[in-house]
Scaffold this active site. Sequence first.
Site, PDB file in Angstrom:
ATOM      1  N   HIS A  25      -6.972 -62.327 -50.602  1.00 16.66           N
ATOM      2  CA  HIS A  25      -8.078 -63.188 -51.044  1.00 16.66           C
ATOM      3  C   HIS A  25      -9.245 -63.275 -50.064  1.00 16.66           C
ATOM      4  CE1 HIS A  25     -10.266 -66.179 -53.323  1.00 16.66           C
ATOM      5  NE2 HIS A  25     -10.271 -66.992 -52.287  1.00 16.66           N
ATOM      6  N   GLU A  75      -7.756 -57.679 -58.326  1.00 15.42           N
ATOM      7  CA  GLU A  75      -8.503 -58.769 -58.968  1.00 15.42           C
ATOM      8  C   GLU A  75     -10.013 -58.644 -58.811  1.00 15.42           C
ATOM      9  OE1 GLU A  75      -8.599 -62.732 -57.836  1.00 15.42           O
ATOM     10  OE2 GLU A  75      -9.032 -62.364 -55.745  1.00 15.42           O
ATOM     11  N   ASN A  76     -10.488 -57.791 -57.904  1.00 15.25           N
ATOM     12  CA  ASN A  76     -11.928 -57.610 -57.698  1.00 15.25           C
ATOM     13  C   ASN A  76     -12.389 -56.197 -58.057  1.00 15.25           C
ATOM     14  OD1 ASN A  76     -11.164 -59.414 -54.817  1.00 15.25           O
ATOM     15  ND2 ASN A  76     -12.426 -60.289 -56.431  1.00 15.25           N
ATOM     16  N   HIS A  97      -1.892 -65.659 -52.257  1.00 18.13           N
ATOM     17  CA  HIS A  97      -3.325 -65.464 -52.481  1.00 18.13           C
ATOM     18  C   HIS A  97      -4.045 -66.767 -52.177  1.00 18.13           C
ATOM     19  CE1 HIS A  97      -6.571 -63.093 -54.322  1.00 18.13           C
ATOM     20  NE2 HIS A  97      -6.981 -64.211 -54.888  1.00 18.13           N
ATOM     21  N   HIS A 111     -10.289 -61.116 -47.833  1.00 19.41           N
ATOM     22  CA  HIS A 111     -10.909 -59.796 -47.637  1.00 19.41           C
ATOM     23  C   HIS A 111     -11.064 -59.405 -46.171  1.00 19.41           C
ATOM     24  CE1 HIS A 111     -12.943 -59.570 -51.900  1.00 19.41           C
ATOM     25  NE2 HIS A 111     -11.736 -60.113 -51.934  1.00 19.41           N
ATOM     26  N   ASP A 163      -7.171 -56.372 -51.511  1.00 14.58           N
ATOM     27  CA  ASP A 163      -8.159 -56.521 -52.585  1.00 14.58           C
ATOM     28  C   ASP A 163      -9.115 -55.333 -52.719  1.00 14.58           C
ATOM     29  OD1 ASP A 163      -8.375 -59.949 -53.058  1.00 14.58           O
ATOM     30  OD2 ASP A 163      -7.295 -59.120 -51.344  1.00 14.58           O
ATOM     31  N   ASN A 211      -7.185 -65.378 -58.518  1.00 12.63           N
ATOM     32  CA  ASN A 211      -7.984 -66.254 -59.373  1.00 12.63           C
ATOM     33  C   ASN A 211      -9.036 -65.519 -60.189  1.00 12.63           C
ATOM     34  OD1 ASN A 211      -8.879 -66.130 -56.496  1.00 12.63           O
ATOM     35  ND2 ASN A 211     -10.728 -67.116 -57.320  1.00 12.63           N
ATOM     36  N   HIS A 212      -9.463 -64.313 -59.745  1.00 14.46           N
ATOM     37  CA  HIS A 212     -10.492 -63.568 -60.492  1.00 14.46           C
ATOM     38  C   HIS A 212      -9.926 -62.710 -61.620  1.00 14.46           C
ATOM     39  CE1 HIS A 212     -13.984 -64.802 -58.274  1.00 14.46           C
ATOM     40  NE2 HIS A 212     -13.432 -64.470 -57.121  1.00 14.46           N
TER      41      HIS A 212
END
Length: 262
Positions: free
Chosen positions: A177, A40-41, A152, A179, A9, A68-69
């Site tokens: 997910h 995603e982040n 994830h 991190h 991530d 999900n983000h």
Amino acid sequence: MIRILYIGDVVGQPGRRALHQKLEHVVDRERIDFTIVNIENAAGGFGVTESIMEELSELPIQAYTSGNHIWDKKEFVDNYEHYPHVIRPANYPAGNPGTGRVVRQTAAGVNVAVLQFMGNVFMPPCDNPFYAADRELRELGDGAKVIIVDIHGEASSEKQAMGRYLDGRVSAVVGTHTHVPTADERLLPLGTAYQTDVGMTGAYDSVIGFRPDEALHRFLMNTPKKLEVAKRDIRLTGAMIEVDETTGRASSIARVQEKVED
């Protein structure tokens, strides 16, 4: 034998800085054939934007995973069809933009399939990821021998279960997910490489990439506070996986971590 680099991530501008400063160096040094990055982040810790995708297009990245983000920036979601190499978890309900599987080639012409599923434990409700994996592999068919799966999710038990469920059917199962890079990288009995979480690319003087004072406020006060991306102790983190392209079996998996110069 081909070498695949999976970058965990990417959190905000510090994570993108790590990619720009370190990715090409690692790719060249380790003779990487195919690079996958979770983005995603990438936009301030929540989602990704079209301008960031344009920025990352300069780098040697063949495929992107998310999570999900990925839905957090409307501008990107509305134009998702422009980015077929950016996948989202395949077990999101049908009708959502994007897809959970992509097949791309290495420079030598080897097909590499990248699939992503989202866990159900402590995560937004989605279809069962195990049955979704069966479906995606069935639809992939003979499209690729080398298959990399991103699970994830929050729960290490669910990720480990996915590794065992897909052992011998895919080349690698790696988690994203949380991190936090885990120290359990290994080859499973039937030849699938596995790691519960490949970790975060971003600022490690933080709480999962965000300023500690703001994260502590949430835990101590039980009230919302906007999270800002931390900026110190930046590292590029992921896993390197070697795979026999004729059988699809992995021969090794190793953690990768590169500290960014201040």
